[in-house]
Design a protein around this motif. Structure first.
Motif, mmCIF file in Angstrom:
data_model
loop_
_atom_site.group_PDB
_atom_site.id
_atom_site.type_symbol
_atom_site.label_atom_id
_atom_site.label_comp_id
_atom_site.label_asym_id
_atom_site.label_seq_id
_atom_site.Cartn_x
_atom_site.Cartn_y
_atom_site.Cartn_z
ATOM 1 N N PRO A 266 22.399 -5.277 -31.240
ATOM 2 C CA PRO A 266 21.282 -5.866 -30.496
ATOM 3 C C PRO A 266 21.147 -5.315 -29.083
ATOM 4 N N THR A 267 20.026 -5.659 -28.463
ATOM 5 C CA THR A 267 19.721 -5.178 -27.121
ATOM 6 C C THR A 267 20.359 -6.075 -26.064
ATOM 7 N N LEU A 268 20.197 -5.655 -24.806
ATOM 8 C CA LEU A 268 20.658 -6.438 -23.666
ATOM 9 C C LEU A 268 20.159 -7.881 -23.711
ATOM 10 N N PHE A 269 18.887 -8.056 -24.090
ATOM 11 C CA PHE A 269 18.300 -9.394 -24.080
ATOM 12 C C PHE A 269 19.081 -10.338 -24.998
ATOM 13 N N THR A 270 19.415 -9.852 -26.171
ATOM 14 C CA THR A 270 20.140 -10.684 -27.134
ATOM 15 C C THR A 270 21.572 -10.928 -26.685
ATOM 16 N N ARG A 271 22.250 -9.872 -26.235
ATOM 17 C CA ARG A 271 23.640 -10.009 -25.817
ATOM 18 C C ARG A 271 23.755 -10.991 -24.646
ATOM 19 N N LEU A 272 22.877 -10.899 -23.669
ATOM 20 C CA LEU A 272 22.964 -11.771 -22.503
ATOM 21 C C LEU A 272 22.578 -13.204 -22.838
ATOM 22 N N LYS A 273 21.659 -13.381 -23.772
ATOM 23 C CA LYS A 273 21.313 -14.733 -24.206
ATOM 24 C C LYS A 273 22.515 -15.398 -24.873
ATOM 25 N N GLN A 274 23.260 -14.594 -25.644
ATOM 26 C CA GLN A 274 24.457 -15.130 -26.289
ATOM 27 C C GLN A 274 25.532 -15.451 -25.255
ATOM 28 N N ALA A 275 25.638 -14.615 -24.206
ATOM 29 C CA ALA A 275 26.654 -14.847 -23.182
ATOM 30 C C ALA A 275 26.320 -16.045 -22.305
ATOM 31 N N ASN A 276 25.038 -16.226 -22.016
ATOM 32 C CA ASN A 276 24.609 -17.324 -21.146
ATOM 33 C C ASN A 276 23.167 -17.675 -21.475
ATOM 34 N N PRO A 277 22.934 -18.653 -22.335
ATOM 35 C CA PRO A 277 21.568 -19.009 -22.754
ATOM 36 C C PRO A 277 20.657 -19.381 -21.585
ATOM 37 N N GLY A 278 21.226 -19.792 -20.461
ATOM 38 C CA GLY A 278 20.409 -20.188 -19.328
ATOM 39 C C GLY A 278 20.026 -19.047 -18.411
ATOM 40 N N LEU A 279 20.528 -17.853 -18.675
ATOM 41 C CA LEU A 279 20.228 -16.695 -17.829
ATOM 42 C C LEU A 279 18.812 -16.204 -18.123
ATOM 43 N N ARG A 280 17.985 -16.085 -17.104
ATOM 44 C CA ARG A 280 16.601 -15.669 -17.315
ATOM 45 C C ARG A 280 16.516 -14.146 -17.420
ATOM 46 N N THR A 281 15.906 -13.669 -18.472
ATOM 47 C CA THR A 281 15.641 -12.248 -18.670
ATOM 48 C C THR A 281 14.157 -12.064 -18.935
ATOM 49 N N ALA A 282 13.588 -11.001 -18.429
ATOM 50 C CA ALA A 282 12.148 -10.767 -18.579
ATOM 51 C C ALA A 282 11.899 -9.332 -19.000
ATOM 52 N N SER A 283 10.935 -9.142 -19.876
ATOM 53 C CA SER A 283 10.516 -7.817 -20.329
ATOM 54 C C SER A 283 9.023 -7.671 -20.089
#
Length: 592
Positions: free
Chosen positions: A134-151
């Motif tokens: 998976p991409t960064l977006f998926t990995r970071l969501k798994q690491a911290n669901p509250g972390l905001r990511t934007a594309s």
């Protein structure tokens, strides 16, 4: 005015000096400002908790922008940014033969693995393995669901396939200006953490008008993107929380673009393919500038094992075809090309010790042919009567210098005449002559010092590699192009014309074998086996670029790994990332 005593005068001068120094430093600082230096002086270590929310990333992807174009054009905003960055203009998106597409470039840049794993090959993302990788977006969501990511993406397929797990997605509707506006809007949010933007206008311009540095549309698109980058950096600095945050700005291209090849590009492997040429910048105002160059073609080592063929007045060790008396005969008709690599290590030469050939005596009127050492040079002689030699045309270059050289002999028809000519390192040696004698002999084909009356004296100490014999007169343009190569490949234009190919890279054993598939005889050491390892550079050779050489520059697969490290996520081995982390040097030694 009251006169100052000596001590007061010294104090006054020191005060003025310090004031002047302070004013000067302020002036220099203002003239060389990139971002305001408002970041914290102490940086968390590589295992900082992702939940602290202080390490943030702005990631800008510029489709189709060749790294070499950025180097040539030096757009003003990027030119300013690299002064506080680790960066390169010779990065790579895939080093294998996989066809490069926009989607492949995006996927590699966001997953941290190459297409061998993520399997994104076409722009429709068919048969992809993004669930496994998976991409960064998926990995970071798994690491911290509250972390905001934007594309924020110009191309709809980017968001729909790669940013599924982004907190926010903005469709730029094929308009890079809207992408820029979307990035600026996201940066106004206090909770912005990972902001990824994909720009596509330069790739559109390259497809339309060419990806060259002189293409007006392509150059204009790159200049406009540079303006957008300036606007985005200004917005980043304007964040109310910027002073308490630690941003790394990543700017890269997803791929390059096809341009007319330059001379020598083929020798550089993936480095010579403009479609694979990317650039990458890791920016932070506290970084020391680190430029990562690609390796020079002449510094790529030629390495391996080779037979060491030694001889003196009392002892000879050669490789010979033994009882086979016909192989290597050139007779009285037919076209041939002989090419080989040689490193001559002997310090001095007395007599004329041969390097290779087929003759029992090469002094006068004896059948066969021989290539032999003559002082600092080599000579070719046919039937003991006709020869050429000397240094390559227009040079005083010695062949006996301990450096690898390529030597070639071409036997060809010119009108009604049969001719012979020789080359060293892409240059003609001596003058071609018309051969009127028989170049066959019952002496076995031999590499090393053939025992003849002329070679009973004179030390020889050579390494030989890549002996290839063809039953065709290789065209000069092809010969000069392929003389630099250090291996014979099935893709070479005259590969089907091989009679024999001895790579001479076995490294052990008392025999060497033909690799042409044409049944040429096995060659055997006359005495004990004698192999030497070598690791050399030569200005006359272009060894293939290895994976290790590709790894000396920032590859797009490195970017995701670098981002994880910055944010504070330690990727487990199960992620199977292909990227590596680049060491970031800081201007403040306390942060090293």
């Amino acid at each position: 005015m009251k006169k100052l005593d000596k001590k007061q005068s010294l104090t006054w001068v020191r005060g003025i000096g310090l004031l002047s120094l302070f004013v000067m430093l302020v002036f220099i600082s203002s003239c060389n400002r990139d971002f305001e230096n408002t970041l914290q002086q102490e940086y968390p270590n590589d295992t900082a908790n992702v939940k602290d929310g202080k390490h943030k990333v702005l990631y800008l992807i510029l489709d189709g922008v060749r790294g070499s174009a950025i180097k040539t054009l030096n757009p003003p905003n990027l030119g300013q940014i690299v002064r506080k960055s680790i960066y390169n203009y010779d990065g790579l998106i895939e080093t294998k033969s996989n066809a490069v597409t926009n989607a492949l470039g995006w996927a590699t840049s966001l997953t941290g693995v190459t297409s061998d794993k993520h399997k994104v090959a076409t722009d429709d993302f068919a048969n992809n393995q993004l669930t496994a990788y998976p991409t960064l977006f998926t990995r970071l969501k798994q690491a911290n669901p509250g972390l905001r990511t934007a594309s924020i993406a110009a191309t709809a397929a980017f968001n729909s396939n790669l940013a599924v797990d982004a907190t926010a997605k903005v469709d730029g509707q094929n308009d890079d200006a809207k992408v820029k506006d979307g990035v600026i809007a996201e940066l106004k949010r206090d909770d912005a953490n990972l902001v990824v933007a994909q720009f596509h206008s330069a790739d559109v311009a390259g497809e339309m008008d060419g990806y060259t540095d002189s293409s007006p549309a392509y150059v204009s698109a790159i200049e406009q993107l540079d303006t957008y980058i300036g606007d985005i950096i200004t917005a980043l600095r304007a964040r109310s929380t910027f002073a308490n945050e630690e941003w790394m700005v990543v700017i890269t291209s997803n791929k390059g673009g096809v341009i007319p090849p330059q001379p020598g590009d083929e020798d550089l492997g993936a480095f010579g393919q403009a479609i694979r040429n990317t650039f990458t910048i890791f920016y932070n105002p506290k970084f020391l500038a680190q430029f990562i160059p690609k390796p020079e073609v002449n510094s790529i080592p030629f390495s391996g094992s080779a037979p060491r063929l030694l001889s003196n007045a009392n002892t000879r060790n050669v490789l010979s075809a033994g009882n086979n008396t016909t192989f290597g005969n050139f007779g009285t008709s037919g076209d041939y090309t002989l090419i080989f690599k040689v490193r001559a290590d002997h310090a001095s030469v007395g007599g004329y010790p041969p390097i290779m050939g087929k003759t029992v005596n090469f002094k006068t009127n004896n059948s066969g042919w021989v290539i032999f050492t003559n002082g600092n040079d080599w000579n070719f002689k046919a039937n003991g009567t006709q020869q050429f030699g000397g240094p390559p045309s227009g040079t005083n270059r010695s062949f006996r210098d301990g450096i690898w050289h390529t030597i070639a002999i071409v036997i060809y028809k010119e009108g009604n005449n049969r001719r012979v000519k020789g080359y060293q390192d892409g240059k003609l040696v001596g003058s071609p002559f018309t051969v009127t004698v028989n170049m066959s002999s019952t002496t076995p084909f031999t590499l090393g010092n053939i025992p003849t009356a002329e070679s009973t004296v004179g030390d020889l100490n050579i390494l030989l590699r890549e002996v290839a014999l063809y039953d065709v007169a290789m065209p000069e343009a092809t010969l000069l192009k392929y003389m630099r190569k250090t291996e014979v490949l099935p893709t070479d234009p005259n590969h089907a014309d091989l009679i024999a190919y001895y790579p001479l890279n076995e490294g052990s054993g008392d025999t060497v074998t033909d690799q042409s598939g044409k049944g040429a005889p096995t060659l055997k050491f006359s005495r004990a086996e004698n192999w030497s390892s070598f690791l050399d550079t030569s200005p006359w050779l272009s060894p293939p670029v290895t994976d290790a050489a590709y790894g000396v520059v920032i590859n797009n697969a490195d970017i995701a790994t670098q981002i994880y490290q910055w944010i504070g996520v330690t990727p487990p081995s199960s992620w199977e990332l292909d990227g590596k982390v680049w060491r970031l040097l800081y201007t403040d030694i306390r942060n090293n």
